[in-house]
Design an enzyme around this catalytic site. Sequence first.
Site, PDB file in Angstrom:
ATOM      1  N   LYS A 155       0.847  -1.192   0.000  1.00  0.00           N
ATOM      2  CA  LYS A 155       0.000   0.000   0.000  1.00  0.00           C
ATOM      3  C   LYS A 155       0.883   1.244   0.000  1.00  0.00           C
ATOM      4  O   LYS A 155       1.837   1.325   0.773  1.00  0.00           O
ATOM      5  CB  LYS A 155      -0.896   0.021   1.257  1.00  0.00           C
ATOM      6  N   LYS A 201       4.619   2.579   8.630  1.00  0.00           N
ATOM      7  CA  LYS A 201       3.383   3.328   8.897  1.00  0.00           C
ATOM      8  C   LYS A 201       2.181   2.390   9.004  1.00  0.00           C
ATOM      9  O   LYS A 201       1.370   2.497   9.931  1.00  0.00           O
ATOM     10  CB  LYS A 201       3.153   4.362   7.789  1.00  0.00           C
ATOM     11  N   LYS A 223       5.608   2.375  -2.763  1.00  0.00           N
ATOM     12  CA  LYS A 223       5.574   3.773  -3.186  1.00  0.00           C
ATOM     13  C   LYS A 223       6.061   3.844  -4.625  1.00  0.00           C
ATOM     14  O   LYS A 223       6.725   2.939  -5.125  1.00  0.00           O
ATOM     15  CB  LYS A 223       6.474   4.631  -2.301  1.00  0.00           C
ATOM     16  N   THR A 251      -5.731  12.745   5.798  1.00  0.00           N
ATOM     17  CA  THR A 251      -4.340  12.951   6.213  1.00  0.00           C
ATOM     18  C   THR A 251      -4.217  14.207   7.069  1.00  0.00           C
ATOM     19  O   THR A 251      -3.613  14.184   8.145  1.00  0.00           O
ATOM     20  CB  THR A 251      -3.410  13.063   4.992  1.00  0.00           C
ATOM     21  N   ASN A 257      -3.208  19.550  -0.230  1.00  0.00           N
ATOM     22  CA  ASN A 257      -4.281  18.867   0.480  1.00  0.00           C
ATOM     23  C   ASN A 257      -3.986  18.706   1.965  1.00  0.00           C
ATOM     24  O   ASN A 257      -4.823  19.033   2.824  1.00  0.00           O
ATOM     25  CB  ASN A 257      -4.526  17.502  -0.173  1.00  0.00           C
ATOM     26  N   SER A 296      -7.598   5.428   3.582  1.00  0.00           N
ATOM     27  CA  SER A 296      -7.547   4.552   2.407  1.00  0.00           C
ATOM     28  C   SER A 296      -8.018   3.143   2.753  1.00  0.00           C
ATOM     29  O   SER A 296      -8.710   2.493   1.965  1.00  0.00           O
ATOM     30  CB  SER A 296      -6.117   4.494   1.853  1.00  0.00           C
TER      31      SER A 296
END
Length: 430
Positions: free
Chosen positions: A79, A103, A115, A203, A234, A363
Amino acid sequence: MITKTKKIKRVLKQGMLDNVMRQFDNAADIIDLNPNIRKILEVTNNELVVHFPVRMDNGEVQVFTGYRVQHNNALGPYKGGLRYHPTVDIDAAKALAMWMTWKTSLANLPYGGAKGGIQLDPSKYSQSELERITRRFTYALGDNIGPELDIPAPDVNTNSQTMAWILDTYMSTKSPSERSTNLHVVTGKPLGAGGSEGRDRATGFGVFLSIKFWAEHRNINLKNKRFIVQGFGNVGYWTAYFMEKEGAKLVAVQDAKASIYEEDGIAVEPLFEYASANGNSVSGFSGAREIHDDDFFGLDCDIIIPAALGNQITAKNAPKIKARLIAEGANGPTDVEAEEILLKREIEIIPDILCNSGGVIGSYFEWLQNRNGEIWSLEKVMEKLEEKLKESFGKVIQTSEERRMDMRTAAFVIAIERLERTYVQRGIFP
């Protein structure tokens, strides 16, 4: 002449991967991590580099380079976000993928870490060009992503529209009977394409909650506390939005084009509206004056929220910092040398793998809803997000105090120990 972007890219290449490895080694040494498991966790599982041609609006063909690094999937599917930025390269992707592993482990999610992205400046391309670039990149990734394998999400310079293009391209490669079961191949989608309420602010809300939980633990009232934000996309916007609602005062913002300051405070909504109409930049905002970029982190404030790129707080600017708290909205914004300086000065840091984990938690909620055919209300999403973050924050604070270590080390220890237990219990094939 070296441009600002090139300077940032050079710093990132020199430090991000080194930083995450030093953070990992520090925690691994403290817990005396099993040496065999250490060997596994200090390398990535897969590193994908793709070169693909795209026809531009003028008819010319340009070749782009895209990356997807899958670090570890012991806890579940990979992820992590996809970013479009000139600083994207294999080392940056490796560092960010490792941070994602820690994380998701810390947040107790059934995910591993990945990533990636494309090395480009999206401001130089039209919307139609970005769509073709995204779709061609998705096609090049092929079956290296999937709803139960590797689930991308938005990151720097990507958004819900980007995710919708990826979703549509990916589903077009599947048979009609498979398409309805692939909606959760990406998260951070628009609501009409299977997205979740609250994912846009998850976030930033998580960064705010981390600050709020810290303040409550320290018996500090956030009302009238002065904070500054680096990056007003954001994450920066939503963090500032919730901080302002709590009574805190935004006094400075820095983005790639300008740094602005107003001692009496900057109203968040007018600034956001201005930036949205000004090429996503705060430059020229009438409600504040511009200051030199180098003066930003040394401003008189209580809280610093770096919400842009990695390696922004360094040994060069750390001695100038006056804030009591740094809340890491970005991934890896504080390098190792800077952190040593800050901790010696008793400046606390809420680490990125805790502070900005609201995004991946949001998510996860979207992924669950798609998987189970459910639609949650905004209130339910925000309530569950706060509950999950409070649990993570509590574990980090408890570990930090019981083992007498800083919050980053405590967060890494919790994350790595969870992975170690998984490998010990499952064993290693063959």
